[in-house]
Design a protein around this motif. Structure first.
Motif, mmCIF file in Angstrom:
data_model
loop_
_atom_site.group_PDB
_atom_site.id
_atom_site.type_symbol
_atom_site.label_atom_id
_atom_site.label_comp_id
_atom_site.label_asym_id
_atom_site.label_seq_id
_atom_site.Cartn_x
_atom_site.Cartn_y
_atom_site.Cartn_z
ATOM 1 N N LYS A 396 100.340 46.241 11.464
ATOM 2 C CA LYS A 396 99.540 46.285 10.421
ATOM 3 C C LYS A 396 98.151 46.412 10.754
ATOM 4 O O LYS A 396 97.623 46.862 9.977
ATOM 5 N N ARG A 397 97.834 46.076 11.960
ATOM 6 C CA ARG A 397 96.553 46.337 12.466
ATOM 7 C C ARG A 397 96.164 47.845 12.938
ATOM 8 O O ARG A 397 95.225 48.359 12.440
ATOM 9 N N THR A 398 97.016 48.192 13.584
ATOM 10 C CA THR A 398 97.069 49.570 14.272
ATOM 11 C C THR A 398 97.466 50.718 13.556
ATOM 12 O O THR A 398 97.090 51.877 13.916
ATOM 13 N N LYS A 399 98.387 50.431 12.750
ATOM 14 C CA LYS A 399 99.271 51.528 12.286
ATOM 15 C C LYS A 399 100.158 52.197 13.018
ATOM 16 O O LYS A 399 100.523 53.256 12.579
ATOM 17 N N ASN A 400 100.376 51.674 14.342
ATOM 18 C CA ASN A 400 101.207 52.234 15.195
ATOM 19 C C ASN A 400 102.555 51.640 15.183
ATOM 20 O O ASN A 400 102.585 50.477 14.949
ATOM 21 N N PRO A 401 103.661 52.547 14.771
ATOM 22 C CA PRO A 401 105.014 52.041 14.425
ATOM 23 C C PRO A 401 105.494 50.998 15.750
ATOM 24 O O PRO A 401 106.337 49.927 15.693
ATOM 25 N N ARG A 402 104.876 50.960 17.146
ATOM 26 C CA ARG A 402 105.378 50.155 18.069
ATOM 27 C C ARG A 402 104.271 49.003 18.028
ATOM 28 O O ARG A 402 104.423 48.178 19.075
ATOM 29 N N GLY A 403 103.471 48.839 17.442
ATOM 30 C CA GLY A 403 102.608 47.670 17.269
ATOM 31 C C GLY A 403 101.015 48.187 18.005
ATOM 32 O O GLY A 403 100.064 48.305 17.889
ATOM 33 N N ILE A 404 101.335 48.326 19.469
ATOM 34 C CA ILE A 404 100.369 49.029 20.438
ATOM 35 C C ILE A 404 101.232 50.103 21.033
ATOM 36 O O ILE A 404 102.426 50.240 21.214
ATOM 37 N N THR A 405 100.148 50.795 21.779
ATOM 38 C CA THR A 405 100.482 51.885 22.419
ATOM 39 C C THR A 405 101.395 51.596 23.705
ATOM 40 O O THR A 405 101.305 50.398 23.993
ATOM 41 N N LEU A 406 102.046 52.575 24.100
ATOM 42 C CA LEU A 406 102.804 52.103 25.153
ATOM 43 C C LEU A 406 101.992 51.586 26.622
ATOM 44 O O LEU A 406 102.614 50.877 27.296
ATOM 45 N N LEU A 407 100.804 52.396 26.809
ATOM 46 C CA LEU A 407 100.177 51.914 27.639
ATOM 47 C C LEU A 407 99.452 50.736 27.751
ATOM 48 O O LEU A 407 99.188 50.083 28.845
ATOM 49 N N GLN A 408 99.220 50.459 26.565
ATOM 50 C CA GLN A 408 98.679 49.190 26.324
ATOM 51 C C GLN A 408 99.381 48.024 26.501
ATOM 52 O O GLN A 408 99.206 47.178 27.181
ATOM 53 N N ARG A 409 100.858 48.202 26.351
ATOM 54 C CA ARG A 409 101.723 47.622 26.537
ATOM 55 C C ARG A 409 101.869 47.269 28.117
ATOM 56 O O ARG A 409 102.047 46.012 28.701
ATOM 57 N N LEU A 410 101.762 48.197 29.037
ATOM 58 C CA LEU A 410 101.911 48.134 30.338
ATOM 59 C C LEU A 410 100.705 47.337 30.938
ATOM 60 O O LEU A 410 100.907 46.396 31.870
ATOM 61 N N GLY A 411 99.429 47.595 30.357
ATOM 62 C CA GLY A 411 98.471 47.107 30.674
ATOM 63 C C GLY A 411 98.243 45.456 30.525
ATOM 64 O O GLY A 411 97.935 44.813 31.744
ATOM 65 N N ILE A 412 99.000 45.073 29.418
ATOM 66 C CA ILE A 412 99.096 43.566 29.104
ATOM 67 C C ILE A 412 99.922 43.000 30.443
ATOM 68 O O ILE A 412 99.519 41.957 30.921
ATOM 69 N N GLY A 413 100.929 43.637 30.645
ATOM 70 C CA GLY A 413 101.983 43.479 31.389
ATOM 71 C C GLY A 413 101.355 43.112 32.840
ATOM 72 O O GLY A 413 101.750 41.973 33.604
#
Length: 588
Positions: A396-413
């Motif tokens: 809802k916030r980013t309008k990205n179908p994945r919610g966050i980008t793939l690299l953002q996901r990696l960075g959090i992990g």
């Protein structure tokens, strides 16, 4: 969807005939694949999670040797998929490569079960103390492990990509379903791992290693039966070109070097490219020009720009596919240290746990490796929360179908992993203080400190894996060139493999360096006299430095931009990601 109801991405059945969308693929087909994955992971973790204990208690290897051998085998398991993926993408296809490799995998599991069960194939033990294994026994045992590694090389990179192939990217509804595929694929993997770490490890240490390995072997055979029952529902992707995956890669490199003295045009449209209709007719996607690795653009200079040339110019799409591989390689490098951190779960974390009080009540003693089940439990809880709550909220916030980008996901992990190894270091400091306070010196003595002090590091690594392990698998599949998606996922597996080899190298070197001059090694034979806290501190330092490198690489990376062509009679619709929305990996 066309009027005949066939899939739009050109997928076929085993007889190479077009398949109906309503009767094949999607989650109905994936259910069989997910069942296989759960059993296969159960078999793998039944071996991997407790291997260091078997090597030290049954084969009588010391701590450094056992950690090194576990890491080397794990590294081989995760590196052989490079060969398996190449065979699939170049020759046999995913289904038949998987079929051949799965038989090798079963052979290795059967041989391993015999190695720990048959009297003449295993060391003799009396009162819990085993005689040193003979050369032939060691050879038989390790050959079993490496046969499993060869079999895994053809199954790991192909079964997950084969599952992703069951969703038609040209169908909007199926494409939306595919967004959740890798989350739930890994959920089934975690479920199999949970059964292994909760049940099979206890069976191995208390009821016998033969039974502990025999049960997952039978389960693996059963999973293959389940897999082949689903054969009529499977979709198979046809190769779109007669070229081997590496051919275009080297052609672009060769052309770029040959044209190195020529100037690039300011307008990328002046570079060589085929028209969009060509890609539509051949069922391929056109990849759009990006500004990274500009030198490679010289491979697409038109013939009138370079004069006489013996080879036709490469297309922009071919050049961009090479850029994708190089870009993924840049991200791959900064995943090696996180893979090294992950390698601690089945090695030093387990040895650390064997020194602590593992009793639950007065009679039951928890196998040290079973604490790995909390990694799996945290994953099993986190995956549904991520998929059902986190993604919709961020979408809802980013309008990205994945919610966050793939690299953002990696960075959090990766950030959560750093926290986990920091906590592991602090817990080890407490363990050492407890050793000194109670004068525990003998390696067989139990430290009066519960093993559950290790829980936070296991749980945090499980949560981190929901972000980085699943994220990496999806990233390398999604960003791979279309004809190299099995090979692309080997970036994921090889990163884990190299991480294991790197951990083996670090453990060996740290042991040698810190034991010089008669000093006690940080990772000695007696962990009660060692300094694992120093080693964990070292891992924490390189993890922080690596995270900085990851941030840099992420901001340099440009996501794949390609046409998404849907044909309906004579109409042509093209959809692509806007460059400004995906230029920087960590940008929201």
């Amino acid at each position: 969807m066309d009027e005949k109801g066939y899939t739009q991405d050109g997928t076929v059945n085993l007889r190479r005939q077009p398949v109906l969308s309503s009767k094949t693929g999607k989650w109905r087909a994936c259910a069989f694949l997910v069942a296989y994955e759960a059993f296969e992971r159960m078999a793998f973790y039944a071996v991997a999670s407790n291997l260091v204990v078997y090597l030290t208690t049954q084969l009588r290897e010391d701590n450094v040797a056992s950690v090194r051998n576990v890491n080397n085998w794990s590294g081989a398991v995760w590196m052989t998929p490079i060969l398996g993926a190449y065979i699939a993408d170049s020759y046999l296809g995913r289904f038949w490569t998987f079929t051949l490799s799965s038989l090798i995998y079963v052979l290795g599991m059967v041989q391993l079960t015999l190695a720990v069960s048959v009297k003449y194939l295993k060391p003799t033990c009396s009162n819990g103390v085993c005689n040193k294994a003979t050369t032939s026994q060691i050879a038989f045992f390790y050959s079993s492990l490496y046969i499993i590694a060869i079999g895994a090389g053809g199954t790991k990179p192909n079964i997950s990509t084969f599952g992703a192939d069951q969703f038609d990217d040209f169908d909007p509804d199926e494409k939306r379903l595919k967004v959740s595929f890798f989350n739930w694929w890994m959920f089934s993997s975690f479920l199999g791992a949970l059964v292994a770490t909760l049940c099979l490890l206890y069976i191995q240490e208390n009821l016998g290693w033969g039974l502990g390995y025999g049960i997952p072997t039978v389960g693996l055979i059963l999973s293959l039966v389940i897999f082949y029952i689903g054969t009529p529902m499977y979709r198979h992707k046809m190769r779109k070109t007669n070229n081997r995956p590496a051919t275009d890669f080297f052609n672009v490199i060769r052309a770029a070097i040959a044209n190195r003295h020529h100037e690039l045009p300011r307008d990328p449209s002046e570079l060589h490219e085929l028209d969009l209709q060509h890609y539509v007719e051949n069922g391929k996607r056109q990849v759009y020009h990006t500004t990274i690795f500009r030198f490679l653009d010289k491979g697409a200079l038109k013939e009138d720009k370079v004069g006489n040339s013996k080879r036709p110019p490469c297309t922009i799409t071919q050049v961009e596919e090479v850029k994708l591989v190089l870009g993924m390689g840049m991200i791959w490098v900064v995943t090696l240290i996180p893979s090294t951190i992950w390698a601690q779960i089945n090695t030093l974390f387990v040895k650390q746990g064997t020194t602590l009080d593992r009793h639950i009540g007065s009679n039951f003693q928890l196998p040290a490796a079973s604490l790995g089940s909390f990694v799996t439990l945290s994953m099993l809880i986190s995956v549904p929360m991520y998929d059902r709550y986190f993604v919709p909220l961020m979408r809802k916030r980013t309008k990205n179908p994945r919610g966050i980008t793939l690299l953002q996901r990696l960075g959090i992990g990766f950030a959560i992993q750093i926290l986990a190894i920091a906590i592991a270091c602090l817990v080890e400091v407490k363990r050492i203080k407890s050793i000194k306070a109670h004068h525990v010196l003998d390696p067989k003595d139990v430290i009066p400190m519960t093993i559950f002090w290790l829980l936070p590091q296991y749980i945090l690594l499980g949560i981190a894996d929901v972000f980085n392990a699943i994220g990496l698998l999806e990233f390398f599949y999604d960003q791979s060139p279309e004809d190299m998606q099995s090979l692309g996922t080997t970036f994921f597996t090889s990163g884990i493999g190299v991480g294991n080899f790197l951990n083996s190298f670090l453990v060996t070197m740290v042991d040698k360096v810190t034991s010089r001059g008669g000093n006690k090694s940080w990772i000695g034979k007696n962990l009660n006299e060692s300094h694992l806290d120093y080693y964990y501190g070292f891992l924490l330092l390189i993890s922080v430095l690596n995270f900085g490198a990851f941030l840099w690489a992420s901001n340099k990376y440009l996501y794949k931009r390609e046409s998404n062509v849907e044909t309906n009679h004579q109409s042509l619709e093209m959809e692509c990601k806007p460059l400004e929305a995906v230029s920087f990996g960590l940008q929201v």
